[in-house]
Design a protein around this motif. Structure first.
Motif, short mmCIF file in Angstrom:
data_model
loop_
_atom_site.label_atom_id
_atom_site.label_comp_id
_atom_site.label_asym_id
_atom_site.label_seq_id
_atom_site.Cartn_x
_atom_site.Cartn_y
_atom_site.Cartn_z
N ILE A 115 -36.99 26.62 -9.42
CA ILE A 115 -35.70 27.58 -9.18
C ILE A 115 -36.15 29.11 -8.93
CG2 ILE A 115 -33.61 28.48 -10.19
CD1 ILE A 115 -33.20 25.54 -9.67
N ARG A 167 -29.86 26.32 -18.32
CA ARG A 167 -30.87 25.14 -18.44
C ARG A 167 -31.53 24.98 -19.80
NH1 ARG A 167 -34.15 23.02 -14.14
NH2 ARG A 167 -32.34 23.20 -12.99
N TYR A 209 -26.19 31.25 -7.86
CA TYR A 209 -26.41 29.82 -8.14
C TYR A 209 -27.86 29.74 -9.23
CZ TYR A 209 -28.90 25.20 -7.51
OH TYR A 209 -29.52 23.92 -7.76
N ALA A 210 -28.76 30.38 -8.64
CA ALA A 210 -30.14 30.38 -9.45
C ALA A 210 -29.83 31.09 -10.85
CB ALA A 210 -31.14 30.99 -8.62
N MET A 230 -37.44 25.06 -14.03
CA MET A 230 -36.92 26.29 -13.59
C MET A 230 -38.20 27.04 -12.84
SD MET A 230 -35.36 27.62 -17.52
CE MET A 230 -35.29 29.22 -17.10
N GLY A 268 -24.30 25.73 -9.72
CA GLY A 268 -25.50 25.80 -10.40
C GLY A 268 -25.40 25.24 -11.85
N SER A 302 -37.98 29.23 -5.55
CA SER A 302 -37.19 28.90 -4.43
C SER A 302 -36.46 30.32 -4.16
CB SER A 302 -36.33 27.87 -4.82
OG SER A 302 -35.30 28.11 -5.70
N GLY A 350 -27.29 21.94 -10.69
CA GLY A 350 -28.41 22.35 -11.12
C GLY A 350 -29.19 21.90 -12.51
N VAL A 398 -28.27 28.58 -13.24
CA VAL A 398 -29.12 27.65 -13.63
C VAL A 398 -30.26 28.13 -14.77
CG1 VAL A 398 -30.97 26.09 -12.74
CG2 VAL A 398 -28.96 26.36 -11.39
#
Length: 402
Positions: free
Chosen positions: A144, A262, A254-255, A141, A309, A147, A313, A258
């Motif tokens: 993620i 996660r 998307y992030a 993470m 994601g 980014s 992801g 995730v």
């Protein structure tokens, strides 16, 4: 068996270091091409090379890192990589022409490849084995978050300061990372048997690559290839289908999905085995890609981002955990570098190869074709790993009868 402590000082520090390193990586990705154009009047093709050569350096660094870790330990490798990273970050000031800038970008990429591989190895060494999926999920993470933050800070600094301030900001982050590395208590001994290595004639591929991690990492390569088109062509595609505004929020959605999912998927892997996570993730990814390829409204594109994601992801972090799990503990450094090399090879080669298909298929046709690539990868996963996988309870019962 107790769950074991996950959030140790070492785990937190190495995750923070990884976040800062990847943040600098993405920050420079969005600023270095404009820098080459403005500072050296470089044409667009050369500016693209200045940006992309960094990824080649990362692959070289990962290939080197696995062996360095085996011979010198993850702690020394991390500190060496961070020192190298700090030096190459400072050398942007000395890159007074395009050739020097290209050389430094390559070296800077090598340093990031070494640092990120060493960081991933330290995580594999410090987290409890029965919480490996959860721990690697949390650790990944950090990339993620980086980014998402890196490009934002890069664009913000470009608008409100100059490139010298950007390089100074990166250098300060590099120094912080090096200082933080001395606060961790990581075993420093080498992991390999050097005497055994000396007895081997010639250089074998296993000296740099972990063979047991190759099958599952190859699945990551195929999935990375399928995803690479989104990473490279999203802005062009969104403009073509007149959904630029929704496209601007794609990676944020998307992030978000995730990050929200996660922690749960990592725990499910530890408790039930990877199959219960991998198969649904690949199916969800295929559905997300299908929706992405047929999007005509903004909300459709953003639902696709959420599904991608949840699917892609989470799949990527689970595969990394599998690559480490199937490998002897003494070779986790090589397993980590093997995973990253193959996965990033898919991400790197994908846009180049897919670019040849765009004139034939168009962007919608290209992304629709990737749905079938993802579906094939489900079969590939089953053949290469899934059919051999047992849930943790079944494995313990079998071991108890032996």
């Amino acid at each position: 068996m107790g769950k074991g402590k996950l959030w140790t000082k070492e785990f937190i520090v190495v995750s923070l270091i990884n976040t800062l390193i990847i943040m600098v990586y993405f920050l420079l990705m969005v600023t270095i091409a404009p820098y080459a154009v403005e500072e050296f009047n470089a044409p667009a093709s050369v500016a693209g090379l200045v940006s992309g050569i960094f990824i080649i350096g990362c692959l070289i660094g990962r290939l080197m890192a696995g062996r360095i870790i085996q011979d010198n330990g993850s702690k020394k490798t991390l500190r060496f990589g961070l020192a190298f990273f700090m030096i190459t970050t400072a050398l942007y000031y000395a890159a007074i022409n395009v050739p020097l800038l290209l050389i430094n970008r390559l070296l800077h990429g090598i340093s990031v490849g070494i640092v990120s591989t060493a960081a991933g190895t330290i995580v594999a060494q410090t987290i409890p084995e029965n919480r490996r999926g959860e721990g690697i999920g949390y650790f990944s993470m950090s990339a993620i978050v980086a980014s998402a933050i890196g490009p934002y800070i890069g664009i913000l600094l470009t608008r409100n300061s100059n490139f010298s301030m950007i390089f100074l900001f990166n250098f300060i982050l590099a120094m912080i990372c090096l200082v933080l590395s001395f606060s961790m208590n990581i075993p420093g001994q080498q992991l390999s048997n050097k005497n055994q290595d000396k007895g081997e004639k010639g250089i074998k591929l296993s000296y740099f690559i972990e063979p047991k991690a190759v099958p599952i990492s190859f699945v990551a390569l195929v999935i990375g290839f399928a995803y690479s088109g989104i990473m490279s062509f999203l802005s062009i595609y969104a403009e073509e289908i007149q959904l630029e505004e929704a496209g601007g929020f794609f990676f944020l959605v998307y992030a978000t999905f995730v990050l929200l999912s996660r922690p749960f998927t990592g725990k499910w892997m530890d408790q039930k085995g990877p199959n219960i996570v991998v198969y649904p993730c690949l199916i969800i990814f295929a559905l997300g890609m299908l929706l992405f390829s047929q999007a005509h409204q903004g909300w459709t594109l953003l639902i696709a981002a959420a599904l991608i994601g949840l699917g892609y992801g989470n799949f990527i972090s689970i595969v990394q955990a599998i690559a480490i799990k199937v490998t002897p503990r003494s070779r986790v450094g090589l397993a980590t570098s093997t995973y990253y090399i193959l996965y990033e090879l898919g991400l790197g080669v994908g846009p180049f190869l897919l670019g040849f298909l765009v004139p034939i298929t168009g962007y919608r046709g290209l992304f629709f074709a990737m749905v079938f690539v993802i579906l094939v990868s489900i079969i590939l996963y089953y053949i290469l790993h899934g059919k051999k996988e047992r849930v943790p309870n079944q494995r313990r019962e079998k071991e108890a009868t032996l």
